[in-house]
Motif scaffolding. Structure first.
Motif, PDB file in Angstrom:
ATOM      1  N   TYR A   1      -0.046  14.545  -5.129  1.00 46.79           N
ATOM      2  CA  TYR A   1      -0.265  13.376  -4.285  1.00 46.79           C
ATOM      3  C   TYR A   1      -0.976  13.755  -2.980  1.00 46.79           C
ATOM      4  O   TYR A   1      -0.682  14.784  -2.370  1.00 46.79           O
ATOM      5  N   GLU A   2      -1.903  12.902  -2.588  1.00 41.90           N
ATOM      6  CA  GLU A   2      -2.586  13.038  -1.305  1.00 41.90           C
ATOM      7  C   GLU A   2      -2.553  11.680  -0.609  1.00 41.90           C
ATOM      8  O   GLU A   2      -2.642  10.634  -1.267  1.00 41.90           O
ATOM      9  N   PRO A   3      -2.424  11.650   0.713  1.00 41.91           N
ATOM     10  CA  PRO A   3      -2.330  10.369   1.435  1.00 41.91           C
ATOM     11  C   PRO A   3      -3.485   9.416   1.149  1.00 41.91           C
ATOM     12  O   PRO A   3      -3.290   8.197   1.144  1.00 41.91           O
ATOM     13  N   LYS A   4      -4.686   9.936   0.922  1.00 45.57           N
ATOM     14  CA  LYS A   4      -5.824   9.049   0.678  1.00 45.57           C
ATOM     15  C   LYS A   4      -5.681   8.250  -0.618  1.00 45.57           C
ATOM     16  O   LYS A   4      -6.379   7.257  -0.807  1.00 45.57           O
ATOM     17  N   MET A   5      -4.772   8.708  -1.512  1.00 42.82           N
ATOM     18  CA  MET A   5      -4.537   7.939  -2.727  1.00 42.82           C
ATOM     19  C   MET A   5      -3.958   6.577  -2.415  1.00 42.82           C
ATOM     20  O   MET A   5      -4.200   5.603  -3.122  1.00 42.82           O
ATOM     21  N   ASP A   6      -3.183   6.488  -1.344  1.00 49.85           N
ATOM     22  CA  ASP A   6      -2.648   5.190  -0.928  1.00 49.85           C
ATOM     23  C   ASP A   6      -3.770   4.239  -0.550  1.00 49.85           C
ATOM     24  O   ASP A   6      -3.726   3.045  -0.857  1.00 49.85           O
ATOM     25  N   GLU A   7      -4.785   4.791   0.116  1.00 51.76           N
ATOM     26  CA  GLU A   7      -5.920   3.962   0.519  1.00 51.76           C
ATOM     27  C   GLU A   7      -6.637   3.427  -0.710  1.00 51.76           C
ATOM     28  O   GLU A   7      -7.032   2.264  -0.771  1.00 51.76           O
ATOM     29  N   THR A   8      -6.794   4.308  -1.727  1.00 52.46           N
ATOM     30  CA  THR A   8      -7.441   3.876  -2.966  1.00 52.46           C
ATOM     31  C   THR A   8      -6.639   2.788  -3.656  1.00 52.46           C
ATOM     32  O   THR A   8      -7.195   1.787  -4.141  1.00 52.46           O
ATOM     33  N   ALA A   9      -5.309   2.980  -3.685  1.00 56.63           N
ATOM     34  CA  ALA A   9      -4.443   1.995  -4.340  1.00 56.63           C
ATOM     35  C   ALA A   9      -4.481   0.667  -3.598  1.00 56.63           C
ATOM     36  O   ALA A   9      -4.523  -0.408  -4.215  1.00 56.63           O
ATOM     37  N   ARG A  10      -4.450   0.733  -2.264  1.00 56.66           N
ATOM     38  CA  ARG A  10      -4.518  -0.503  -1.483  1.00 56.66           C
ATOM     39  C   ARG A  10      -5.853  -1.224  -1.695  1.00 56.66           C
ATOM     40  O   ARG A  10      -5.899  -2.448  -1.804  1.00 56.66           O
TER      41      ARG A  10
ATOM     42  N   ARG B   1      -7.648  -1.065  -4.356  1.00 52.15           N
ATOM     43  CA  ARG B   1      -7.641  -1.621  -5.702  1.00 52.15           C
ATOM     44  C   ARG B   1      -6.831  -2.915  -5.750  1.00 52.15           C
ATOM     45  O   ARG B   1      -7.227  -3.887  -6.391  1.00 52.15           O
ATOM     46  N   ARG B   2      -5.693  -2.917  -5.061  1.00 52.29           N
ATOM     47  CA  ARG B   2      -4.884  -4.139  -5.017  1.00 52.29           C
ATOM     48  C   ARG B   2      -5.626  -5.257  -4.295  1.00 52.29           C
ATOM     49  O   ARG B   2      -5.566  -6.420  -4.686  1.00 52.29           O
ATOM     50  N   SER B   3      -6.327  -4.889  -3.226  1.00 54.81           N
ATOM     51  CA  SER B   3      -7.102  -5.890  -2.489  1.00 54.81           C
ATOM     52  C   SER B   3      -8.222  -6.449  -3.352  1.00 54.81           C
ATOM     53  O   SER B   3      -8.491  -7.663  -3.334  1.00 54.81           O
ATOM     54  N   LEU B   4      -8.865  -5.571  -4.124  1.00 62.30           N
ATOM     55  CA  LEU B   4      -9.950  -6.021  -4.991  1.00 62.30           C
ATOM     56  C   LEU B   4      -9.416  -6.944  -6.083  1.00 62.30           C
ATOM     57  O   LEU B   4     -10.066  -7.942  -6.440  1.00 62.30           O
ATOM     58  N   ALA B   5      -8.224  -6.625  -6.593  1.00 66.07           N
ATOM     59  CA  ALA B   5      -7.619  -7.485  -7.616  1.00 66.07           C
ATOM     60  C   ALA B   5      -7.309  -8.861  -7.047  1.00 66.07           C
ATOM     61  O   ALA B   5      -7.502  -9.889  -7.717  1.00 66.07           O
TER      62      ALA B   5
ATOM     63  N   ILE C   1     -13.731  -5.254 -14.734  1.00 62.06           N
ATOM     64  CA  ILE C   1     -13.218  -5.689 -16.040  1.00 62.06           C
ATOM     65  C   ILE C   1     -11.855  -5.048 -16.327  1.00 62.06           C
ATOM     66  O   ILE C   1     -10.899  -5.749 -16.703  1.00 62.06           O
ATOM     67  N   PRO C   2     -11.677  -3.712 -16.187  1.00 65.05           N
ATOM     68  CA  PRO C   2     -10.331  -3.138 -16.365  1.00 65.05           C
ATOM     69  C   PRO C   2      -9.310  -3.740 -15.405  1.00 65.05           C
ATOM     70  O   PRO C   2      -8.150  -3.929 -15.759  1.00 65.05           O
ATOM     71  N   LEU C   3      -9.760  -4.058 -14.185  1.00 58.45           N
ATOM     72  CA  LEU C   3      -8.862  -4.660 -13.206  1.00 58.45           C
ATOM     73  C   LEU C   3      -8.406  -6.040 -13.680  1.00 58.45           C
ATOM     74  O   LEU C   3      -7.232  -6.404 -13.539  1.00 58.45           O
ATOM     75  N   ALA C   4      -9.319  -6.790 -14.242  1.00 59.67           N
ATOM     76  CA  ALA C   4      -8.971  -8.113 -14.765  1.00 59.67           C
ATOM     77  C   ALA C   4      -8.018  -8.003 -15.946  1.00 59.67           C
ATOM     78  O   ALA C   4      -7.111  -8.830 -16.108  1.00 59.67           O
TER      79      ALA C   4
END
Length: 704
Positions: A424-433, A435-439, A489-492
């Motif tokens: 785990y790296e802290p920047k992964m949280d940024e990526t996850a956030r 992705r959630r925002s994009l969804a 598309i994967p996000l959808a």
């Protein structure tokens, strides 16, 4: 009190008094435990415990009385009336049964005390009936105050004992104090023993004899002692039987509870701990690490290509793979290590450590177990896995955050083909956030008009004519611009949005295509999620009816992996679509499964050769060989082949020379909005109402 003690000391055999007290104490203790169990159960179980408790209580009451009576030394000949002696035993039995039944009935809050008072009354009645059976050569005299006191003590202490037995552990008890289960049993036993003992010994102080024949023959003391010991032995045996039944039930209950607990915390397929077992162990390990220092590693494990195993070999093969991996995990775990199965093909592992080398060794052993080939029947599989590691307290200070961070690291490992383990790296949280925002943005994209359909031309090699257009979904984000379909598309699909979006694309493509001149085909891609969850044939029929598009002008594209989840249902679905007159194309052929049985079993009208082979055709002999094989296969089955990704003239010439039927790619035309196709003259719109509306929209710049 002094008179009572003097009466006991002067008139009783001390050894038999001790035996009587032991009977009273042991019998009362066993009775207390059995009565407590009767209060805690219901139905037939309660009746069984009531029977055992009443039997043990009656034996304790009667045998205490009888042994103490045999130890009484009146100084005159003694005999016992057999009928009244037996009656006294029956009184003890019936009184105990009645009292315990009333105490456990639950009719009112006072019924436990009432039942206990009945037991106390039975003790008194049994005692004085037994004294009536006591035959001596003398005049019997009674001290009424002692007699009344003995009865009052027996009733009061009996009521207190059963009222105490009915209370739940931890509730306020005698004196307002709060006691636990063991102390409560001891209290009940003490009160019941007091009821029995005070009745007998105070009652014996109320008993007096005036001898009539001083020189008469006195009963043999040795014989009376032997009889007393025999009665005592039977009393201990009966009380012991009650205790053993209680302990056996306790043991069985404990084993059952432990068995149920094990089942609740274990995965039935693999025998590993399940999600509940993992959560319990994680709580323990986090608390231990926080208390004693060190670090705790949480490893999220997700198997690679496990779905392929289920699809190709069946779920029984997938289950066998999971069982084999579980056996490997069980053999490798050591002290302070833990592995559980928390989902279909998801595992988690825990390891407390102080040195990084210890964790690295654990991860290496897990990786070896996961990547070692698995043999099943006559085939071998190498699934492998992606592992994400989060460390407490470095990466998280709570269980929830630790699990979330391990998941983020595992998803990163899954996306990175070069690594099987990712920390785990802290920047992964940024990526996850992000992705959630994009969804969240995608959820509103359709209603805000941010989605559009672009069209890419498909051309016949033989005639050079346009034979159709593929409808491709595009998303123009208000801040980020165009988002790649490979991203959204994967996000959808993950968020369940693909059903609404897919239906909109189908409706949009058909409503536009009905206005085209010349009337070319329109090809629409189907998502695997859309195919699995929607009633696709009904949706297609509804769209065709509403838009007026002839079924022969609609082509639906799907990949082979889409139909593998449920082949029978997939075949039925595709046959219903074919019955509408719609054509079907097998997309991305050459990758994934590429099973010949699929082409034989399913009603496909076209094969789309994956663009990866086309892009490598000029530099790879293997890619060229695969292209030739696919084209030959299409010709032998009578299914036309369309090659995707044509970007150069050399690629076009190669495919034309090999006999490919149709092509599609940047060389022939990029995906563009419909308005741009109309403006270029490649398409014109008919004069139908739909086309007029579309033309007006193009003129206003509202489409594309």
């Amino acid at each position: 009190m002094i008179n009572v003690l003097g009466c006991i000391v002067n008139r009783h055999n001390p050894w038999l008094v001790i035996v009587a007290v032991l009977i009273c104490g042991a019998g009362s203790w066993v009775t207390a435990r059995l009565v407590r169990r009767a209060f805690a159960t219901h139905g037939m179980q309660r009746a069984g415990w009531q029977f055992l408790a009443a039997t043990t209580a009656a034996v304790a009451i009667w045998c205490t009385h009888f042994v103490a009576m045999l130890g009484y030394e009146p100084g005159v000949p003694v005999t016992f009336d057999p009928v009244l002696t037996i009656v006294s035993l029956l009184i003890a039995l019936v009184g105990s049964f009645l009292g315990i039944f009333v105490a456990c009935s639950g009719w009112t809050r006072a019924t436990p005390a009432i039942g206990g008072a009945l037991v106390g009354l039975a003790i008194a009645l049994m005692h004085y009936t037994g004294m009536t059976a006591y035959r001596v050569e003398g005049i019997v005299m009674w001290n009424r105050p002692y007699l009344v006191v003995s009865i009052v003590f027996s009733v009061v202490f009996g009521a207190l004992a059963f009222d105490q037995a009915a209370r739940k552990p931890g509730a306020a008890n005698i004196g307002g104090s709060v006691i636990g289960t063991r102390a409560q049993v001891a209290t009940v036993a003490g009160l019941l023993a007091t009821a029995i003992a005070t009745l007998h010994f105070i009652g014996m102080c109320a008993f007096g004899i005036e001898p009539l024949a001083i020189d008469s023959h006195v009963a043999n003391p040795a014989a009376l002692e032997a009889l007393a010991l025999a009665v005592a032995g039977m009393a201990f045996i009966i009380a012991g039987a009650g205790l053993v039944s209680y302990l056996l039930d306790d043991s069985v209950r404990a084993e059952s509870v432990e068995h149920l607990r094990t089942m609740a915390l274990s995965d039935m397929l693999t025998g590993l701990p399940n999600r509940a077992g993992f959560n319990e162990r994680l709580d323990t390990e986090v608390a231990r690490t926080a208390a004693h220092g060190g670090k705790l590693a949480l490893v999220g494990i997700d198997l690679n290509r496990f779905k392929d195993i289920n699809d190709l070999r069946g779920h029984h093969a997938g289950d066998e793979v999971l069982r084999i991996l579980a056996l490997r995990f069980k053999s490798l775990v050591r002290e302070d290590e833990f592995v559980a199965r928390v989902g279909g093909d998801e595992f988690v592992a825990l390891r407390r450590f102080s040195q990084r080398e210890t964790l690295d060794d654990f991860l290496n052993r897990l990786e070896t177990a996961l990547f070692r080939p698995i043999r099943y029947d006559d085939w071998e599989v190498n699934s492998g896995a992606s592992m994400g590691v989060a460390i407490y307290p470095d990466d998280a200070t709570s269980k929830t955050v630790l699990i979330n961070n391990a998941d983020l690291a595992m998803y990163r490992a899954k996306a990175d083909l070069t690594r099987s383990v990712c920390f785990y790296e802290p920047k992964m949280d940024e990526t996850a956030r992000a992705r959630r925002s994009l969804a969240a943005d995608l959820r509103d994209a359709l209603s805000r008009g941010q989605l559009s359909v672009h069209y890419q031309v498909q051309t016949s090699i033989a005639s050079g004519e346009i034979c159709g257009y593929e409808a491709l979904l595009r998303w123009e984000h208000p801040r980020q611009g165009f988002i790649s379909p490979g991203v959204f598309i994967p996000l959808a699909e993950e968020n369940g949005l693909i059903l609404a979006i897919g239906a909109w694309v189908l409706r949009e493509a058909c409503s536009r295509a009905v206005t085209w001149q010349p009337p070319c085909k329109v090809a629409v891609n189907l998502s695997a999620v859309q195919f699995a969850h929607a009633d696709l044939p009904s949706l297609v029929a509804e769209v065709l009816e509403q838009t007026g598009l002839p079924p022969s002008r609609l082509e639906l594209e799907l990949t082979e992996s889409t139909i593998f989840a449920d082949r029978e249902r997939s075949l039925e679905t595709l046959q219903r679509i074919k019955a509408l007159g719609v054509s079907l194309a097998l997309d991305d052929f050459g990758t994934g499964y590429s099973s010949l049985d699929t082409l034989r079993s399913f009603p496909f009208d076209k094969i789309k050769l994956d663009q990866s082979f086309v892009s490598e055709a000029e530099s790879s002999r293997q890619a060229t060989a695969i292209i030739r094989a696919v084209l030959a296969l299409g010709k032998s089955l009578g299914i036309p082949v369309l090659a995707e990704g044509i970007e150069t003239q050399d690629q076009f010439d190669l495919l034309a020379g090999e006999g490919c039927d149709e092509v599609q790619g940047f060389l022939l035309g990029r995906p563009v909005p419909l308005a741009q196709l109309v403006a270029s003259g490649k398409l014109s719109l008919s004069g139908s109402p739909v086309s007029a509306a579309a033309a007006a929209a193009f003129a206003a710049g509202e489409v594309g």
